[in-house]
Design an enzyme around this catalytic site. Sequence first.
Site, PDB file in Angstrom:
ATOM      1  N   GLU A  20      50.951 -49.682  42.796  1.00  0.00           N
ATOM      2  CA  GLU A  20      50.713 -50.483  44.003  1.00  0.00           C
ATOM      3  C   GLU A  20      49.415 -49.995  44.651  1.00  0.00           C
ATOM      4  OE1 GLU A  20      53.856 -51.538  46.933  1.00  0.00           O
ATOM      5  OE2 GLU A  20      52.533 -50.506  48.349  1.00  0.00           O
ATOM      6  N   ALA A  51      49.993 -56.319  57.382  1.00  0.00           N
ATOM      7  CA  ALA A  51      51.038 -56.806  58.278  1.00  0.00           C
ATOM      8  C   ALA A  51      50.608 -58.132  58.920  1.00  0.00           C
ATOM      9  CB  ALA A  51      51.329 -55.773  59.356  1.00  0.00           C
ATOM     10  N   ALA A  76      63.234 -62.883  53.783  1.00  0.00           N
ATOM     11  CA  ALA A  76      62.511 -62.994  52.507  1.00  0.00           C
ATOM     12  C   ALA A  76      63.224 -63.995  51.593  1.00  0.00           C
ATOM     13  CB  ALA A  76      62.431 -61.625  51.846  1.00  0.00           C
ATOM     14  N   GLN A 119      61.943 -49.468  47.961  1.00  0.00           N
ATOM     15  CA  GLN A 119      61.224 -48.645  48.927  1.00  0.00           C
ATOM     16  C   GLN A 119      61.088 -47.267  48.292  1.00  0.00           C
ATOM     17  OE1 GLN A 119      59.147 -47.997  51.095  1.00  0.00           O
ATOM     18  NE2 GLN A 119      60.095 -48.878  52.931  1.00  0.00           N
ATOM     19  N   TYR A 134      49.859 -56.769  51.153  1.00  0.00           N
ATOM     20  CA  TYR A 134      49.425 -57.795  52.111  1.00  0.00           C
ATOM     21  C   TYR A 134      49.499 -57.143  53.473  1.00  0.00           C
ATOM     22  CZ  TYR A 134      49.543 -62.896  53.152  1.00  0.00           C
ATOM     23  OH  TYR A 134      49.273 -64.185  53.504  1.00  0.00           O
TER      24      TYR A 134
HETATM   25  P1  FAD Z   1      64.352 -59.102  54.172  1.00  0.00           P
HETATM   26  O1  FAD Z   1      64.823 -59.064  52.785  1.00  0.00           O
HETATM   27  O2  FAD Z   1      64.230 -60.415  54.838  1.00  0.00           O
HETATM   28  O3  FAD Z   1      65.312 -58.155  55.012  1.00  0.00           O
HETATM   29  C1  FAD Z   1      64.981 -57.762  56.341  1.00  0.00           C
HETATM   30  C2  FAD Z   1      66.257 -57.372  57.086  1.00  0.00           C
HETATM   31  O4  FAD Z   1      67.040 -58.535  57.316  1.00  0.00           O
HETATM   32  C3  FAD Z   1      67.157 -56.415  56.310  1.00  0.00           C
HETATM   33  O5  FAD Z   1      67.731 -55.534  57.234  1.00  0.00           O
HETATM   34  C4  FAD Z   1      68.227 -57.325  55.698  1.00  0.00           C
HETATM   35  O6  FAD Z   1      69.457 -56.656  55.493  1.00  0.00           O
HETATM   36  C5  FAD Z   1      68.343 -58.394  56.777  1.00  0.00           C
HETATM   37  N1  FAD Z   1      68.738 -59.711  56.254  1.00  0.00           N
HETATM   38  C6  FAD Z   1      68.312 -60.331  55.133  1.00  0.00           C
HETATM   39  N2  FAD Z   1      68.881 -61.554  55.020  1.00  0.00           N
HETATM   40  C7  FAD Z   1      69.688 -61.718  56.102  1.00  0.00           C
HETATM   41  C8  FAD Z   1      70.533 -62.778  56.576  1.00  0.00           C
HETATM   42  N3  FAD Z   1      70.673 -63.911  55.875  1.00  0.00           N
HETATM   43  N4  FAD Z   1      71.195 -62.584  57.743  1.00  0.00           N
HETATM   44  C9  FAD Z   1      71.060 -61.447  58.458  1.00  0.00           C
HETATM   45  N5  FAD Z   1      70.278 -60.419  58.058  1.00  0.00           N
HETATM   46  C10 FAD Z   1      69.587 -60.549  56.908  1.00  0.00           C
HETATM   47  N6  FAD Z   1      55.120 -55.199  54.229  1.00  0.00           N
HETATM   48  C11 FAD Z   1      53.926 -55.836  54.397  1.00  0.00           C
HETATM   49  O7  FAD Z   1      53.585 -56.224  55.520  1.00  0.00           O
HETATM   50  N7  FAD Z   1      53.086 -56.051  53.324  1.00  0.00           N
HETATM   51  C12 FAD Z   1      53.406 -55.662  52.068  1.00  0.00           C
HETATM   52  O8  FAD Z   1      52.631 -55.877  51.136  1.00  0.00           O
HETATM   53  C13 FAD Z   1      54.659 -54.991  51.860  1.00  0.00           C
HETATM   54  N8  FAD Z   1      55.040 -54.593  50.623  1.00  0.00           N
HETATM   55  C14 FAD Z   1      56.286 -54.024  50.442  1.00  0.00           C
HETATM   56  C15 FAD Z   1      56.706 -53.665  49.142  1.00  0.00           C
HETATM   57  C16 FAD Z   1      57.932 -53.060  48.940  1.00  0.00           C
HETATM   58  C17 FAD Z   1      58.374 -52.724  47.528  1.00  0.00           C
HETATM   59  C18 FAD Z   1      58.776 -52.774  50.043  1.00  0.00           C
HETATM   60  C19 FAD Z   1      60.098 -52.077  49.828  1.00  0.00           C
HETATM   61  C20 FAD Z   1      58.369 -53.115  51.339  1.00  0.00           C
HETATM   62  C21 FAD Z   1      57.135 -53.745  51.557  1.00  0.00           C
HETATM   63  N9  FAD Z   1      56.710 -54.137  52.830  1.00  0.00           N
HETATM   64  C22 FAD Z   1      55.499 -54.771  52.997  1.00  0.00           C
HETATM   65  C23 FAD Z   1      57.534 -53.840  54.002  1.00  0.00           C
HETATM   66  C24 FAD Z   1      58.495 -55.009  54.343  1.00  0.00           C
HETATM   67  O9  FAD Z   1      57.747 -56.124  54.770  1.00  0.00           O
HETATM   68  C25 FAD Z   1      59.426 -54.528  55.463  1.00  0.00           C
HETATM   69  O10 FAD Z   1      60.287 -53.530  54.983  1.00  0.00           O
HETATM   70  C26 FAD Z   1      60.195 -55.607  56.197  1.00  0.00           C
HETATM   71  O11 FAD Z   1      60.787 -55.015  57.341  1.00  0.00           O
HETATM   72  C27 FAD Z   1      61.331 -56.230  55.398  1.00  0.00           C
HETATM   73  O12 FAD Z   1      60.887 -57.052  54.429  1.00  0.00           O
HETATM   74  P2  FAD Z   1      61.947 -57.635  53.342  1.00  0.00           P
HETATM   75  O13 FAD Z   1      61.228 -58.593  52.525  1.00  0.00           O
HETATM   76  O14 FAD Z   1      62.661 -56.520  52.687  1.00  0.00           O
HETATM   77  O15 FAD Z   1      62.944 -58.384  54.364  1.00  0.00           O
END
Ligand code: FAD
Length: 286
Positions: free
Chosen positions: A16, A50, A126, A177, A48
């Site tokens: 990454e 924030a 997501a 993570q 990407y």
């Molecule tokens: P989600 O999967 O949407 O989850 C977020 C929260 O919502 C979790 O607590 C989950 O349990 C909860 N949730 C999910 N679905 C529901 C639902 N239907 N109802 C209620 N709660 C729900 N950030 C950046 O800005 N740029 C990057 O390039 C970037 N790369 C990353 C790469 C990796 C491998 C990882 C692990 C993280 C990265 N991040 C990045 C950070 C990420 O954007 C944050 O961790 C963010 O807070 C969560 O993103 P997510 O896609 O996991 O969210």
Amino acid sequence: MIKDLLNKTKTTISFEISPLKTEDEFQAVFAKLDAFAALKPDFISCTYGAGGSSAGKTIEIASYIQQHLQIDTMAHMTCVGFKQSDIQKNCELLEKEGIHYIMALRGDRPQTMGKEQFNSREFLYASDMIRYLKANTSFSIAGACYPEKHYEAASFESDLIHLKEKVEAGASFLVTQLFFDNDIFYRFRERVMDIGIAVPICAGIMPVISANQISKSIHLSGSSVPKELENLITAYGKNKEDMRKAGIDYVVRQILDLKEHGVDGIHIYTMNWPKTTAEIVAQISI
Ligand code: FAD
């Protein structure tokens, strides 16, 4: 190649990298891409900023890796602050550059975004963006997962349920993570399999080569720091070169153990450090 990960034909090694913020930082990262490519990773992912603050830079770097270096590239994309039409436009740009893989993320609330705006976002999670991408584009999609639970999740169980929704929405592989304790990952992998998630999982591994990483990126990730790593930082943290060696040694042992335990892929959070990454790759390939 990502195909090897999807078919589970070998343990893939991927990197990454981040375009960072300023033009100078971006140029500095760009200058390192050839050095990363020389290590022949199976794929490279590009983050990407924030709130999409580096969207153009992500595409520019991803395009160079894909087209010029001919390495499978995965562009990260967050949906916080974006409408469907923005996501669609971004996808068209990526498609034009020959990129086939997207790491689809919700993203965190940028400092410049009020709570109200964050709470009224078009794609809530997501998995909502993944569902949209699956229905409207031909990208292969990855999602993020959290062996120590996402910081907002009410419980480990609810986070797992939402992870399953992410996969059902169309994520064909996951990247974790960062974590420093392999037992945490093994327990997580077992729970993931128990609830019927069968897609490949890349283990996110970050080398710790300076003491101040603990207060910066590691603190932000929420990953726990095991006693062994803490002791190592206490012992070597004041000597730059000793800390570097000890940090690389720790991460190499971590990766070799993961390989022994049949991990699908190793995703190295390179911190844009080709020299350190090269040393790790050399030692895990022996
Ligand atoms: P989600 O999967 O949407 O989850 C977020 C929260 O919502 C979790 O607590 C989950 O349990 C909860 N949730 C999910 N679905 C529901 C639902 N239907 N109802 C209620 N709660 C729900 N950030 C950046 O800005 N740029 C990057 O390039 C970037 N790369 C990353 C790469 C990796 C491998 C990882 C692990 C993280 C990265 N991040 C990045 C950070 C990420 O954007 C944050 O961790 C963010 O807070 C969560 O993103 P997510 O896609 O996991 O969210």
